[in-house]
Design a protein around this motif. Sequence first.
Motif, PDB file in Angstrom:
ATOM      1  N   ALA A 101       4.616 119.986  49.804  1.00 15.30           N
ATOM      2  CA  ALA A 101       4.591 118.609  50.300  1.00 15.30           C
ATOM      3  C   ALA A 101       5.528 118.383  51.480  1.00 15.30           C
ATOM      4  O   ALA A 101       5.185 117.678  52.433  1.00 15.30           O
ATOM      5  CB  ALA A 101       4.918 117.645  49.166  1.00 15.30           C
ATOM      6  N   GLY A 102       6.713 118.984  51.432  1.00 17.40           N
ATOM      7  CA  GLY A 102       7.698 118.727  52.488  1.00 17.40           C
ATOM      8  C   GLY A 102       7.365 119.383  53.808  1.00 17.40           C
ATOM      9  O   GLY A 102       7.570 118.799  54.871  1.00 17.40           O
ATOM     10  N   THR A 103       6.807 120.585  53.773  1.00 16.81           N
ATOM     11  CA  THR A 103       6.561 121.338  54.999  1.00 16.81           C
ATOM     12  C   THR A 103       5.156 121.149  55.559  1.00 16.81           C
ATOM     13  O   THR A 103       4.957 121.256  56.772  1.00 16.81           O
ATOM     14  CB  THR A 103       6.786 122.845  54.749  1.00 16.81           C
ATOM     15  OG1 THR A 103       5.973 123.268  53.645  1.00 16.81           O
ATOM     16  CG2 THR A 103       8.250 123.114  54.425  1.00 16.81           C
ATOM     17  N   LEU A 104       4.189 120.875  54.694  1.00 12.98           N
ATOM     18  CA  LEU A 104       2.797 120.732  55.146  1.00 12.98           C
ATOM     19  C   LEU A 104       2.174 119.470  54.556  1.00 12.98           C
ATOM     20  O   LEU A 104       1.309 119.530  53.661  1.00 12.98           O
ATOM     21  CB  LEU A 104       1.975 121.967  54.741  1.00 12.98           C
ATOM     22  CG  LEU A 104       2.349 123.284  55.434  1.00 12.98           C
ATOM     23  CD1 LEU A 104       1.639 124.455  54.767  1.00 12.98           C
ATOM     24  CD2 LEU A 104       1.992 123.228  56.917  1.00 12.98           C
ATOM     25  N   PRO A 105       2.582 118.293  55.040  1.00 12.07           N
ATOM     26  CA  PRO A 105       2.055 117.038  54.492  1.00 12.07           C
ATOM     27  C   PRO A 105       0.575 116.828  54.763  1.00 12.07           C
ATOM     28  O   PRO A 105      -0.051 115.962  54.150  1.00 12.07           O
ATOM     29  CB  PRO A 105       2.903 115.974  55.198  1.00 12.07           C
ATOM     30  CG  PRO A 105       3.364 116.633  56.459  1.00 12.07           C
ATOM     31  CD  PRO A 105       3.560 118.077  56.115  1.00 12.07           C
ATOM     32  N   GLU A 106      -0.005 117.624  55.689  1.00  7.91           N
ATOM     33  CA  GLU A 106      -1.433 117.463  55.987  1.00  7.91           C
ATOM     34  C   GLU A 106      -2.327 118.062  54.895  1.00  7.91           C
ATOM     35  O   GLU A 106      -3.542 117.828  54.872  1.00  7.91           O
ATOM     36  CB  GLU A 106      -1.780 118.099  57.330  1.00  7.91           C
ATOM     37  CG  GLU A 106      -1.526 119.584  57.440  1.00  7.91           C
ATOM     38  CD  GLU A 106      -0.114 119.912  57.931  1.00  7.91           C
ATOM     39  OE1 GLU A 106       0.042 120.946  58.600  1.00  7.91           O
ATOM     40  OE2 GLU A 106       0.820 119.137  57.630  1.00  7.91           O
ATOM     41  N   LEU A 107      -1.753 118.852  53.990  1.00  7.47           N
ATOM     42  CA  LEU A 107      -2.521 119.381  52.870  1.00  7.47           C
ATOM     43  C   LEU A 107      -2.660 118.300  51.803  1.00  7.47           C
ATOM     44  O   LEU A 107      -1.682 117.648  51.427  1.00  7.47           O
ATOM     45  CB  LEU A 107      -1.826 120.596  52.257  1.00  7.47           C
ATOM     46  CG  LEU A 107      -1.544 121.790  53.178  1.00  7.47           C
ATOM     47  CD1 LEU A 107      -0.888 122.908  52.370  1.00  7.47           C
ATOM     48  CD2 LEU A 107      -2.812 122.291  53.825  1.00  7.47           C
TER      49      LEU A 107
END
Length: 331
Positions: free
Chosen positions: A183-189
Amino acid sequence: GGERQTELLIRALAAMGYSQRFIGRKGAPLSQRLSDCPKLDRVEVRFPYFHGMFSARGVDLIQVHEPKGGILAYLAHQFMGIPYVLTRRTFAPPKISWKNRQIYQEASAVVAVSAMISQILTERTLRAKTEICPDALSSLPVELEKVQEIRNRFPDRFLIGHAAAFVPNKGQLVLIEAMRSLAGTLPELHLVLLGKGPDEARLKEAAQGLCNVSFEGHVENLGDYFTALDLYIHPSLQEGLGSVILDAMHAGLPVIASRAGGIPEIVKDRQNGLLVEAGNPQAIADAILLLYEDEHLRGLIGKRAEKYTRDFTPEMMARNYEEIYRSIHLD
């Protein structure tokens, strides 16, 4: 999944010209869904073991799709001489008991949907032979307008999906933990969970505070969701085969699945999907990251998955069962 496979088989056998009688519990949704099936006599019973046994009078063969139905078939065989076939779809082994041993031993054939289940049944029921007949894909309908509606609700998101009953062995808690780590590094997922079940409250509690997980509830239009998704994940801790995986693969989706039960019999690692260790959220997160970053690999796996599933049709499943039925009457 089991009900859907039963419906697919009944409809495929009807298309082949077979006359059938469906015996199910009164008010069961499956009976209602089969109301338009040709050459099908539907019988709904309140007490399936005894009333259901007499409802089988006059049939040539009984096909059992769930464990409790085995009692009905066993009684019909003992009192009326009707042969029966048992199908086992769940990974959990049948309980060792005199009753179960009798039911399995007296069956004219026992069918497993995967080699893993076949091995378990052979060991537990002491049968020398178990037939293997994999589940079929559902050929899910797709409405492009609804697909666009789903995409519009998640703009600019890499959409990940999972569809199953919310029960412990399906592994949704592990998947939610994997999404939390990303969640923190790839919010687009973004993950959409499709289904309902007794674990729903626990899963929603585990996902509290996460903006990258949505609960869509039970949906009838799985084909629309599968067309809208970028990736499908099936993190089961135990699984007989996983027919919904076939549906996702047939939609051309790259699949990440756990190395559990019969899943490796349809998902071949690095060929038509990725296999990860069951119960390992980091392994799931790493596999998501790999496919997210490698568009070429994602597309290649999706194409191979769609091609692989072309033979898993209801018609093929019905032909396999037909061979079993004919062998019984030839004997």
